[in-house]
Scaffold this active site. Structure first.
Site, PDB file in Angstrom:
ATOM      1  N   ARG A  40       0.841  -1.190   0.000  1.00  0.00           N
ATOM      2  CA  ARG A  40       0.000   0.000   0.000  1.00  0.00           C
ATOM      3  C   ARG A  40       0.885   1.253   0.000  1.00  0.00           C
ATOM      4  O   ARG A  40       1.638   1.489   0.940  1.00  0.00           O
ATOM      5  CB  ARG A  40      -0.937   0.009   1.216  1.00  0.00           C
ATOM      6  CG  ARG A  40      -1.984  -1.108   1.196  1.00  0.00           C
ATOM      7  CD  ARG A  40      -2.999  -0.856   0.094  1.00  0.00           C
ATOM      8  NE  ARG A  40      -4.025  -1.900  -0.003  1.00  0.00           N
ATOM      9  CZ  ARG A  40      -4.008  -2.895  -0.872  1.00  0.00           C
ATOM     10  NH1 ARG A  40      -2.990  -2.994  -1.731  1.00  0.00           N
ATOM     11  NH2 ARG A  40      -4.970  -3.788  -0.899  1.00  0.00           N
ATOM     12  N   ARG A  67      -3.145  26.859  -8.850  1.00  0.00           N
ATOM     13  CA  ARG A  67      -2.638  25.577  -8.352  1.00  0.00           C
ATOM     14  C   ARG A  67      -2.014  24.834  -9.520  1.00  0.00           C
ATOM     15  O   ARG A  67      -2.711  24.430 -10.459  1.00  0.00           O
ATOM     16  CB  ARG A  67      -3.767  24.765  -7.716  1.00  0.00           C
ATOM     17  CG  ARG A  67      -4.282  25.344  -6.414  1.00  0.00           C
ATOM     18  CD  ARG A  67      -3.177  25.412  -5.368  1.00  0.00           C
ATOM     19  NE  ARG A  67      -3.654  25.894  -4.075  1.00  0.00           N
ATOM     20  CZ  ARG A  67      -2.858  26.089  -3.027  1.00  0.00           C
ATOM     21  NH1 ARG A  67      -1.542  25.866  -3.145  1.00  0.00           N
ATOM     22  NH2 ARG A  67      -3.352  26.524  -1.885  1.00  0.00           N
ATOM     23  N   ALA A  86      -5.947  28.986   3.916  1.00  0.00           N
ATOM     24  CA  ALA A  86      -5.519  27.693   4.451  1.00  0.00           C
ATOM     25  C   ALA A  86      -4.019  27.573   4.348  1.00  0.00           C
ATOM     26  O   ALA A  86      -3.367  28.289   3.582  1.00  0.00           O
ATOM     27  CB  ALA A  86      -6.196  26.551   3.687  1.00  0.00           C
ATOM     28  N   LEU A 110      -0.346  24.903   5.821  1.00  0.00           N
ATOM     29  CA  LEU A 110       0.218  23.753   6.517  1.00  0.00           C
ATOM     30  C   LEU A 110       0.422  24.030   8.002  1.00  0.00           C
ATOM     31  O   LEU A 110       0.670  25.166   8.414  1.00  0.00           O
ATOM     32  CB  LEU A 110       1.561  23.371   5.894  1.00  0.00           C
ATOM     33  CG  LEU A 110       1.532  22.952   4.431  1.00  0.00           C
ATOM     34  CD1 LEU A 110       2.957  22.848   3.895  1.00  0.00           C
ATOM     35  CD2 LEU A 110       0.797  21.638   4.265  1.00  0.00           C
ATOM     36  N   GLU A 120      -2.579  31.933   9.097  1.00  0.00           N
ATOM     37  CA  GLU A 120      -2.894  31.820   7.675  1.00  0.00           C
ATOM     38  C   GLU A 120      -3.920  32.862   7.251  1.00  0.00           C
ATOM     39  O   GLU A 120      -3.829  33.430   6.144  1.00  0.00           O
ATOM     40  CB  GLU A 120      -3.408  30.412   7.358  1.00  0.00           C
ATOM     41  CG  GLU A 120      -2.360  29.330   7.468  1.00  0.00           C
ATOM     42  CD  GLU A 120      -1.250  29.454   6.432  1.00  0.00           C
ATOM     43  OE1 GLU A 120      -1.443  30.167   5.426  1.00  0.00           O
ATOM     44  OE2 GLU A 120      -0.191  28.833   6.634  1.00  0.00           O
ATOM     45  N   GLU A 137      -2.808  35.517   4.326  1.00  0.00           N
ATOM     46  CA  GLU A 137      -3.418  35.423   3.000  1.00  0.00           C
ATOM     47  C   GLU A 137      -4.512  36.453   2.749  1.00  0.00           C
ATOM     48  O   GLU A 137      -4.822  36.738   1.587  1.00  0.00           O
ATOM     49  CB  GLU A 137      -3.978  34.015   2.788  1.00  0.00           C
ATOM     50  CG  GLU A 137      -2.899  32.946   2.761  1.00  0.00           C
ATOM     51  CD  GLU A 137      -3.381  31.584   2.331  1.00  0.00           C
ATOM     52  OE1 GLU A 137      -2.558  30.757   1.933  1.00  0.00           O
ATOM     53  OE2 GLU A 137      -4.610  31.334   2.382  1.00  0.00           O
ATOM     54  N   PRO A 171      -8.306   9.847   2.156  1.00  0.00           N
ATOM     55  CA  PRO A 171      -7.838   8.764   3.025  1.00  0.00           C
ATOM     56  C   PRO A 171      -7.367   7.522   2.291  1.00  0.00           C
ATOM     57  O   PRO A 171      -6.727   6.661   2.895  1.00  0.00           O
ATOM     58  CB  PRO A 171      -9.067   8.458   3.892  1.00  0.00           C
ATOM     59  CG  PRO A 171     -10.233   8.937   3.091  1.00  0.00           C
ATOM     60  CD  PRO A 171      -9.732  10.139   2.348  1.00  0.00           C
ATOM     61  N   GLY A 172      -7.640   7.413   0.995  1.00  0.00           N
ATOM     62  CA  GLY A 172      -7.158   6.270   0.239  1.00  0.00           C
ATOM     63  C   GLY A 172      -5.682   6.345  -0.089  1.00  0.00           C
ATOM     64  O   GLY A 172      -5.068   5.323  -0.414  1.00  0.00           O
ATOM     65  N   GLU A 188      -3.266  13.054   5.388  1.00  0.00           N
ATOM     66  CA  GLU A 188      -3.541  14.472   5.626  1.00  0.00           C
ATOM     67  C   GLU A 188      -4.846  14.675   6.382  1.00  0.00           C
ATOM     68  O   GLU A 188      -5.906  14.200   5.984  1.00  0.00           O
ATOM     69  CB  GLU A 188      -3.611  15.248   4.316  1.00  0.00           C
ATOM     70  CG  GLU A 188      -3.817  16.748   4.551  1.00  0.00           C
ATOM     71  CD  GLU A 188      -3.920  17.544   3.273  1.00  0.00           C
ATOM     72  OE1 GLU A 188      -3.560  18.732   3.302  1.00  0.00           O
ATOM     73  OE2 GLU A 188      -4.369  16.989   2.254  1.00  0.00           O
ATOM     74  N   GLU A 239       1.159  32.854  -3.886  1.00  0.00           N
ATOM     75  CA  GLU A 239       0.388  33.735  -2.996  1.00  0.00           C
ATOM     76  C   GLU A 239       0.463  35.197  -3.421  1.00  0.00           C
ATOM     77  O   GLU A 239      -0.453  35.975  -3.123  1.00  0.00           O
ATOM     78  CB  GLU A 239       0.871  33.576  -1.560  1.00  0.00           C
ATOM     79  CG  GLU A 239       0.470  32.255  -0.912  1.00  0.00           C
ATOM     80  CD  GLU A 239       0.833  32.210   0.556  1.00  0.00           C
ATOM     81  OE1 GLU A 239       1.499  33.158   1.035  1.00  0.00           O
ATOM     82  OE2 GLU A 239       0.450  31.239   1.221  1.00  0.00           O
TER      83      GLU A 239
END
Length: 205
Positions: free
Chosen positions: A39, A66, A78, A80, A95, A99, A117-118, A122, A147
């Site tokens: 996996r 992006r 948003a 990290l 943040e 921003e 989740p696969g 995160e 940014e």
């Protein structure tokens, strides 16, 4: 764990790549019925997002480029959780300021979100920010990279939800945050957790 649930044990782990934001690993995991399977997944540092609502019921949205998508999309403020010793609420406030040049007099937890989740660990905590104010001009963040090109917009929350349902807003954090904010608003702001609420053990990898 019920008698029918399998205990997925990791027999081996190989790091394929390690960078500042995430690590790509391959685990050999035991499977129900016997045997193992490989996996691949990303161990991610985590992030926070902010649904910032002003007194007129407008939400603060970003329009940002992006590169994996090759275009600009609608997003929430948003970022990290990569500052050592910084709490989730502190990261959200940072943040928001960096921003959007905004502060929040009140922060509450809206929702915790596993974005994919696969293939990734995160976990993103999305906050509701209210009682907005302006960061003094002399203290505003100097934006770099993508940014430096982002634009800040205020949109009625119901219009933003309509943008989700029409497919105009597709960012997972933004979709979850906007729908959650509309739900708690319609419920009279019931169901919100305090800004320092612990992350449930059910959500942590």
């Amino acid at each position: 764990m019920s008698a029918q649930e399998h205990d997925y044990q990791v027999r081996s782990r190989v790091e394929r790549y390690s960078g500042p934001l995430f690590t790509l690993v391959t685990d050999e995991v035991t499977m129900p019925g016997g045997g193992t399977a490989a996996r691949d997944y990303i161990r991610h540092t985590g992030a926070v997002g902010v649904v910032a609502l002003d007194d007129a019921g407008r939400v603060v949205l970003l329009r940002q480029y992006r590169h994996p998508l090759g275009r600009r999309i609608w997003e929430l403020p948003a970022g990290l959780t990569d500052v050592h010793g910084e709490g989730l609420a502190e990261a959200a406030a940072r943040e928001l300021a960096e921003e959007t040049d905004l502060t929040a007099g009140r922060l509450d937890v809206l929702v915790d979100l596993h974005t994919s989740p696969g293939c990734s660990t995160e976990l993103v905590r999305i906050f509701l920010a209210r009682e907005l104010g302006e960061v003094p001009a002399a203290e505003r963040h100097d934006r770099h990279g993508e940014e430096a090109d982002l634009t800040v917009h205020r949109t009625d929350l119901d219009e933003a939800v309509a943008m989700v349902l029409s497919g105009e807003i597709t960012n997972a954090l933004c979709v979850a945050g906007l729908l959650a904010a509309a739900r708690v608003r319609d419920a009279g702001w019931k169901g919100l957790r305090s800004a320092d609420a612990p992350v449930s053990s059910a959500t942590t990898p």
